[in-house]
Design an enzyme around this catalytic site. Structure first.
Site, PDB file in Angstrom:
ATOM      1  N   GLU A  59      14.348  32.914 130.341  1.00  0.00           N
ATOM      2  CA  GLU A  59      15.773  32.577 130.490  1.00  0.00           C
ATOM      3  C   GLU A  59      16.298  31.960 129.204  1.00  0.00           C
ATOM      4  O   GLU A  59      15.537  31.365 128.434  1.00  0.00           O
ATOM      5  CB  GLU A  59      15.930  31.526 131.610  1.00  0.00           C
ATOM      6  CG  GLU A  59      16.416  32.075 132.933  1.00  0.00           C
ATOM      7  CD  GLU A  59      17.908  32.369 132.983  1.00  0.00           C
ATOM      8  OE1 GLU A  59      18.542  32.502 131.915  1.00  0.00           O
ATOM      9  OE2 GLU A  59      18.434  32.476 134.098  1.00  0.00           O
ATOM     10  N   ASP A  78      20.564  25.384 133.952  1.00  0.00           N
ATOM     11  CA  ASP A  78      21.637  24.415 134.118  1.00  0.00           C
ATOM     12  C   ASP A  78      21.471  23.806 135.514  1.00  0.00           C
ATOM     13  O   ASP A  78      20.661  22.903 135.703  1.00  0.00           O
ATOM     14  CB  ASP A  78      22.952  25.190 133.920  1.00  0.00           C
ATOM     15  CG  ASP A  78      24.189  24.339 133.932  1.00  0.00           C
ATOM     16  OD1 ASP A  78      24.105  23.174 133.544  1.00  0.00           O
ATOM     17  OD2 ASP A  78      25.262  24.845 134.313  1.00  0.00           O
ATOM     18  N   ARG A  93      27.260  35.511 121.175  1.00  0.00           N
ATOM     19  CA  ARG A  93      25.840  35.738 121.511  1.00  0.00           C
ATOM     20  C   ARG A  93      25.003  35.937 120.254  1.00  0.00           C
ATOM     21  O   ARG A  93      23.827  35.620 120.213  1.00  0.00           O
ATOM     22  CB  ARG A  93      25.684  36.987 122.387  1.00  0.00           C
ATOM     23  CG  ARG A  93      26.225  36.837 123.792  1.00  0.00           C
ATOM     24  CD  ARG A  93      25.769  38.010 124.637  1.00  0.00           C
ATOM     25  NE  ARG A  93      26.542  38.152 125.857  1.00  0.00           N
ATOM     26  CZ  ARG A  93      26.320  37.478 126.979  1.00  0.00           C
ATOM     27  NH1 ARG A  93      25.353  36.593 127.044  1.00  0.00           N
ATOM     28  NH2 ARG A  93      27.075  37.669 128.038  1.00  0.00           N
ATOM     29  N   PHE A 124      28.586  22.618 126.782  1.00  0.00           N
ATOM     30  CA  PHE A 124      28.567  24.073 126.897  1.00  0.00           C
ATOM     31  C   PHE A 124      28.181  24.678 125.544  1.00  0.00           C
ATOM     32  O   PHE A 124      28.888  24.509 124.558  1.00  0.00           O
ATOM     33  CB  PHE A 124      29.919  24.604 127.355  1.00  0.00           C
ATOM     34  CG  PHE A 124      29.863  26.043 127.739  1.00  0.00           C
ATOM     35  CD1 PHE A 124      29.369  26.438 128.979  1.00  0.00           C
ATOM     36  CD2 PHE A 124      30.257  27.033 126.837  1.00  0.00           C
ATOM     37  CE1 PHE A 124      29.277  27.783 129.318  1.00  0.00           C
ATOM     38  CE2 PHE A 124      30.166  28.376 127.170  1.00  0.00           C
ATOM     39  CZ  PHE A 124      29.673  28.747 128.413  1.00  0.00           C
TER      40      PHE A 124
HETATM   41  P1  5GP Z   1      22.176  27.872 136.530  1.00  0.00           P
HETATM   42  O1  5GP Z   1      22.044  28.840 137.645  1.00  0.00           O
HETATM   43  O2  5GP Z   1      20.902  27.225 136.093  1.00  0.00           O
HETATM   44  O3  5GP Z   1      23.267  26.865 136.803  1.00  0.00           O
HETATM   45  O4  5GP Z   1      22.796  28.681 135.311  1.00  0.00           O
HETATM   46  C1  5GP Z   1      22.080  29.513 134.520  1.00  0.00           C
HETATM   47  C2  5GP Z   1      23.016  30.435 133.773  1.00  0.00           C
HETATM   48  O5  5GP Z   1      24.282  29.806 133.520  1.00  0.00           O
HETATM   49  C3  5GP Z   1      22.477  30.756 132.396  1.00  0.00           C
HETATM   50  O6  5GP Z   1      21.630  31.877 132.430  1.00  0.00           O
HETATM   51  C4  5GP Z   1      23.738  30.989 131.606  1.00  0.00           C
HETATM   52  O7  5GP Z   1      24.160  32.320 131.751  1.00  0.00           O
HETATM   53  C5  5GP Z   1      24.783  30.090 132.247  1.00  0.00           C
HETATM   54  N1  5GP Z   1      24.959  28.826 131.521  1.00  0.00           N
HETATM   55  C6  5GP Z   1      24.602  27.579 131.913  1.00  0.00           C
HETATM   56  N2  5GP Z   1      24.896  26.664 130.982  1.00  0.00           N
HETATM   57  C7  5GP Z   1      25.443  27.344 129.949  1.00  0.00           C
HETATM   58  C8  5GP Z   1      25.948  26.946 128.648  1.00  0.00           C
HETATM   59  O8  5GP Z   1      25.943  25.789 128.223  1.00  0.00           O
HETATM   60  N3  5GP Z   1      26.417  27.961 127.863  1.00  0.00           N
HETATM   61  C9  5GP Z   1      26.450  29.258 128.256  1.00  0.00           C
HETATM   62  N4  5GP Z   1      26.939  30.146 127.389  1.00  0.00           N
HETATM   63  N5  5GP Z   1      25.978  29.663 129.467  1.00  0.00           N
HETATM   64  C10 5GP Z   1      25.498  28.717 130.294  1.00  0.00           C
END
Ligand code: 5GP
Length: 173
Positions: A97, A101, A163, A150
């Site tokens: 991954e 988050d 990206r 973020f």
């Molecule tokens: P989770 O399900 O753990 O909340 O989120 C995972 C996904 O959220 C990551 O694979 C990513 O796509 C997105 N995400 C979470 N935090 C960030 C961040 O700080 N920046 C970006 N660009 N995507 C994030």
């Protein structure tokens, strides 16, 4: 108008860390093969760089799930956009991954992938925001713990942009 991006982790720091994770993975999987599952799209840059640093045999597959739109906060909904091409039966799986988050995406993925009877499943993430976690996920390899900001770059986007940045940055609002 161009966004202003502050560097959080330099290209050198990221590359050095990936090299170290690659060495650790190679040790941990000695005598086995690693079946790497890249979580698209964000995990693609990390997966490629990490795969190059692993010295045991590697196979690759790709999966796309969505938990975020172009917004910067979690929708709480995870759905499979693209499933794996290969079965997982008997394989030593390493999920790769970009960032964890809330942990919702990974805990969902692990549940569905476990049902496919792999020999083992481990998780690897380049970035982790531990203070944001809402579900309990055990992460085996973490590149960097980062604050609740973020971030973009190294596969991570902001509305599909950035990206391709070779470093991790924060978009200044
Ligand atoms: P989770 O399900 O753990 O909340 O989120 C995972 C996904 O959220 C990551 O694979 C990513 O796509 C997105 N995400 C979470 N935090 C960030 C961040 O700080 N920046 C970006 N660009 N995507 C994030």
């Amino acid at each position: 108008m161009e966004d202003k991006i502050r560097v959080l982790l330099t290209e050198e720091e990221v590359n050095e860390k990936i090299k170290k994770i690659g060495e650790q993975v190679s040790k941990d999987y000695a005598g086995k093969s690693v079946h790497m599952i890249c979580v698209l799209k964000g995990g693609v840059f990390f997966t490629c760089e990490l795969a190059k640093r692993i010295t045991v045999p590697v196979s690759l597959d790709f999966m796309s799930v969505s938990s975020y739109g172009s917004e910067t906060k979690s929708s709480g909904i995870v759905k499979i956009i693209k499933d794996l091409d290969e079965p997982l039966e008997g394989k030593d799986v390493l999920i790769v991954e970009d960032i964890i988050d809330s942990g919702r995406t990974l805990s969902y993925l692990i549940e569905i992938l476990k049902k496919r009877n792999p020999a083992s499943i481990r998780l690897c993430t380049l970035l982790d925001k531990p203070e944001r976690r809402v579900t309990d996920v055990k992460v085996d390899y973490v590149g960097f713990n980062i604050p609740d900001e973020f971030v973009v770059g190294y596969g991570l986007d902001y509305a599909q942009k950035y990206r391709n940045l070779p470093f991790i940055g924060v978009v200044e609002q």
